[in-house]
Design a protein around this motif. Structure first.
Motif, short mmCIF file in Angstrom:
data_model
loop_
_atom_site.label_atom_id
_atom_site.label_comp_id
_atom_site.label_asym_id
_atom_site.label_seq_id
_atom_site.Cartn_x
_atom_site.Cartn_y
_atom_site.Cartn_z
N LYS A 143 29.97 -68.20 3.02
CA LYS A 143 28.74 -68.28 3.80
C LYS A 143 27.94 -69.52 3.40
O LYS A 143 27.34 -70.16 4.25
CB LYS A 143 27.90 -67.02 3.56
CG LYS A 143 28.53 -65.74 4.08
CD LYS A 143 27.65 -64.53 3.76
CE LYS A 143 28.29 -63.24 4.26
NZ LYS A 143 27.48 -62.04 3.89
N TYR A 144 27.97 -69.81 2.10
CA TYR A 144 27.22 -70.95 1.60
C TYR A 144 28.07 -71.69 0.58
O TYR A 144 28.82 -71.09 -0.20
CB TYR A 144 25.90 -70.50 0.94
CG TYR A 144 25.07 -69.66 1.88
CD1 TYR A 144 24.36 -70.23 2.92
CD2 TYR A 144 25.05 -68.27 1.74
CE1 TYR A 144 23.63 -69.46 3.80
CE2 TYR A 144 24.32 -67.48 2.62
CZ TYR A 144 23.62 -68.08 3.65
OH TYR A 144 22.90 -67.31 4.53
N TYR A 145 27.92 -73.02 0.57
CA TYR A 145 28.69 -73.89 -0.30
C TYR A 145 27.72 -74.73 -1.14
O TYR A 145 26.72 -75.22 -0.62
CB TYR A 145 29.59 -74.83 0.51
CG TYR A 145 30.53 -74.11 1.47
CD1 TYR A 145 31.83 -73.79 1.09
CD2 TYR A 145 30.10 -73.76 2.75
CE1 TYR A 145 32.69 -73.14 1.97
CE2 TYR A 145 30.95 -73.10 3.64
CZ TYR A 145 32.24 -72.80 3.24
OH TYR A 145 33.09 -72.15 4.10
N ILE A 146 28.05 -74.90 -2.42
CA ILE A 146 27.22 -75.71 -3.31
C ILE A 146 28.11 -76.73 -4.01
O ILE A 146 29.06 -76.36 -4.70
CB ILE A 146 26.51 -74.86 -4.37
CG1 ILE A 146 25.73 -73.71 -3.73
CG2 ILE A 146 25.57 -75.73 -5.20
CD1 ILE A 146 25.19 -72.70 -4.73
N LEU A 147 27.80 -78.01 -3.83
CA LEU A 147 28.51 -79.07 -4.54
C LEU A 147 27.85 -79.26 -5.90
O LEU A 147 26.67 -79.61 -5.98
CB LEU A 147 28.48 -80.38 -3.76
CG LEU A 147 29.07 -80.35 -2.34
CD1 LEU A 147 29.02 -81.75 -1.73
CD2 LEU A 147 30.49 -79.81 -2.34
N ALA A 148 28.62 -79.05 -6.97
CA ALA A 148 28.11 -79.21 -8.33
C ALA A 148 29.12 -79.98 -9.15
O ALA A 148 29.43 -79.64 -10.29
CB ALA A 148 27.83 -77.85 -8.95
N ALA A 149 29.63 -81.07 -8.55
CA ALA A 149 30.74 -81.83 -9.14
C ALA A 149 30.30 -83.10 -9.84
O ALA A 149 31.14 -83.91 -10.22
CB ALA A 149 31.76 -82.17 -8.04
N GLY A 150 28.99 -83.31 -10.00
CA GLY A 150 28.51 -84.48 -10.72
C GLY A 150 28.03 -85.59 -9.81
O GLY A 150 28.29 -85.60 -8.60
N GLY A 151 27.32 -86.56 -10.41
CA GLY A 151 26.66 -87.61 -9.65
C GLY A 151 27.59 -88.56 -8.94
O GLY A 151 27.18 -89.22 -7.97
N ILE A 152 28.84 -88.67 -9.38
CA ILE A 152 29.80 -89.54 -8.70
C ILE A 152 30.58 -88.76 -7.66
O ILE A 152 30.71 -89.17 -6.50
CB ILE A 152 30.73 -90.21 -9.72
CG1 ILE A 152 29.94 -91.21 -10.58
CG2 ILE A 152 31.90 -90.93 -9.03
CD1 ILE A 152 30.73 -91.85 -11.69
N ASP A 153 31.08 -87.58 -8.05
CA ASP A 153 31.97 -86.84 -7.14
C ASP A 153 31.24 -86.07 -6.06
O ASP A 153 31.83 -85.81 -5.00
CB ASP A 153 32.89 -85.94 -7.96
CG ASP A 153 33.94 -86.75 -8.70
OD1 ASP A 153 34.82 -87.32 -8.05
OD2 ASP A 153 33.85 -86.86 -9.94
N ASN A 154 29.99 -85.67 -6.26
CA ASN A 154 29.23 -85.09 -5.16
C ASN A 154 29.13 -86.09 -4.01
O ASN A 154 29.36 -85.75 -2.84
CB ASN A 154 27.83 -84.70 -5.61
CG ASN A 154 27.81 -83.41 -6.40
OD1 ASN A 154 28.77 -82.63 -6.39
ND2 ASN A 154 26.71 -83.15 -7.11
N ALA A 155 28.79 -87.33 -4.35
CA ALA A 155 28.69 -88.36 -3.32
C ALA A 155 30.05 -88.67 -2.72
O ALA A 155 30.19 -88.84 -1.50
CB ALA A 155 28.08 -89.63 -3.91
#
Length: 538
Positions: free
Chosen positions: A220-232
């Motif tokens: 239902k909901y997704y959260i990107l928490a992969a860090g400052g390089i990989d989120n982007a």
């Protein structure tokens, strides 16, 4: 529950309420906070439970801007992430860090310091840190006298240290493994964020592993928490949230440098006041620093940078063997569990030795010809030209590699120059020494300089911030005040990539505070309110 994608059926489909991408400080904090909410949580981790070189290679990529660490070494891909080698240094933003500053282009958050306070308090409790108190109180608790700087110039502050740094490795997360509401999926690298056609909704995630296993994640909901390089990197590769070319911009670090040296004066008094780590009467560890006061920042038009004093070899000296051995241990050994344990034990031993020796050790080194040096840990101004982009090459899963173009602005260096000049003036006024700012600060051709003799992390703190910055509009950032990606109703971002400015504070405590705030938002908006609407209709 712990699941390994490598042991799952081909083309497995996972369904959940909330999918968190990345098992570092942000992702694990979110999963813990949401585990009692009644929601089903799926926590994805690109790596396994320990370092694997072939998985780590997915973090590779070129750097085309100011010299930086190799990207493949700049963050870790296994459960716990880079916090597996975290030193436990914690600090909070100050109110001015979140405010719009006329002299700092692109500054200002859509939330205030007061909005973060209850979540900072919660994060402090989770990390075993003392309650927030004033610098003056800490000086009294550690039994030392604070420097008598002018009230409207320099001020002192403290880093604090969590008593247990290894809080995010799998062996410390048994609560998540045993939770019947949380599933942890290892070796699960997101390769695409798939949006519903002609919609503002994420439909699913495509997940792969270098072994050839694949999966689809429906949430239902997704959260990107992969860090400052990989989120982007993920948002850019999926062409999501970038309608105004904001994704990946404003990359910030806490760059390190040599700010100058004390050339004469009362070295012993300075060392007793400002050197090393100190324990208070409750056993909590603190380390003093000096920074520009809010009044001085506004008056001089500078950033909120910080520095500390320590004995260091003079510039261009040959690195002494013990320091070279320590740096080799830290940077050349692969970060496996055994090597991490070795390094942490060496670090604990060195910290304990320095604590017992107190100011005597640096005084001895200074007598032997070392400098009493200012070690800069700087705030970097948000700069849209400093950015993460997609490289022309791809990784083993076919994903474009990240490319870092790290850049400085004139304000970064100017802030350090003004602060060092003020420190020199203050030392003379209070009569305890004479300080010479570093020559590079007056060299117009030098944007920034890195000194391998000033810190084990010579270039910066490995703090990747700002690339999916928080803002009130998609024209000036990527996520809104609730960390939701502008224009996408079920996609959020967690971690320091949402920082609109970097301040001087190490980011982990802030990452946790923002993650706790995001968890509260998700529960409030997507669990409690729907129930209330159903009851109202009934």
């Amino acid at each position: 529950m712990l699941i390994d994608l490598r042991e799952s059926d081909p083309l497995t489909r996972f369904e959940t309420d909330i999918c968190i991408v990345g098992a570092g400080a942000a992702g694990i904090t979110l999963a813990r906070q949401l585990s009692d909410s009644g929601l089903r949580i799926l926590l994805l981790e690109s790596g396994g439970i320990d370092f694997e070189a072939d998985v780590q290679a997915l973090a590779d990529g070129p750097s085309t801007g100011h010299d930086y660490y190799p990207l493949v070494d700049s963050r870790l891909r296994f459960f716990g992430g880079t916090t597996a080698i975290w030193g436990g240094r914690c600090a909070e933003f100050h109110p001015i860090d979140l405010e719009r500053r006329d002299w700092v282009p692109h500054s200002g958050w859509p939330i205030s310091y007061r909005d973060l306070l209850p979540y900072y308090d919660h994060a402090r409790t989770l990390l075993g840190l003392p309650q927030r108190t004033s610098s003056a109180t800490i000086w009294r608790q550690v039994g030392r006298t604070m420097p008598d700087f002018a009230n409207d110039s320099l001020t002192t502050d403290f880093w604090q240290f969590t008593p247990q740094t290894e809080r995010f490795t799998l062996r410390k997360c048994n609560d998540l493994v045993e939770s019947d509401r949380v599933r942890i999926l290892l070796h699960a690298t997101v390769t695409a964020i798939n949006k519903e056609q002609d919609s503002d909704t994420i439909e699913n995630l495509s997940v792969s592993d270098i072994s050839g296993c694949n999966a689809s994640i429906k949430a239902k909901y997704y959260i990107l928490a992969a860090g400052g390089i990989d989120n982007a990197r993920l948002l850019l590769a999926s062409n999501i949230g970038n309608g105004h070319d904001q994704v990946g911009r404003y990359f910030m670090e806490h760059p390190h440098a040599r700010g100058g040296r004390v050339v004469s004066g009362r070295f012993w008094r300075l060392l007793k006041m400002l050197h090393g780590r100190m324990r208070d009467h409750d056993g909590h560890m603190h380390a003093p620093l000096i920074r520009s006061s809010a009044a001085m920042q506004a008056r001089e038009g500078i950033l909120n940078s910080a520095f500390s004093l320590a004995a260091r070899q003079a510039p261009q000296a040959n690195m002494v063997a013990p320091v070279k051995a320590y740096n080799g241990l830290k940077h050349k050994l692969s970060p496996t569990k055994a090597n991490r344990s070795l390094w942490l034990n060496v670090k604990k031993g060195m910290t304990r030795f320095n604590e017992m020796a107190g100011p005597l050790r640096p005084r001895t080194l200074i007598a032997a010809g070392w400098d009493l040096a200012a070690i800069i840990r700087a705030e970097q101004a948000p700069n849209p030209d400093s950015r993460v982009k997609l490289a022309n090459k791809t990784d083993a899963l076919g994903m474009p590699l990240a490319e870092l173009d790290w850049r400085f602005s004139e304000l970064d260096k100017h802030s350090i120059k003004v602060m060092m000049q003020e420190f020199a003036s203050q030392l003379e006024q209070i009569g305890i020494g004479r300080f010479d700012p570093a020559p590079w600060l007056d060299d117009a051709a030098t944007v920034w300089t890195t000194d391998p003799l000033i810190s084990a992390h010579a270039k910066g703190g490995y703090h990747h911030m700002g690339t999916t910055r928080m803002s009130g509009s998609s024209k000036t950032g990527v996520v809104d005040a609730d960390c939701r990606v502008h224009g996408v109703h079920n996609l959020y971002v967690a971690g320091s990539s949402v920082f609109a400015t970097s301040g001087w504070a190490n980011p982990t405590l802030g990452i946790m505070a923002l993650s706790l705030r995001l968890a509260d938002h998700l529960v409030r908006e997507h669990v409690q309110q729907p129930k209330q609407r159903v009851m109202a209709r009934a």
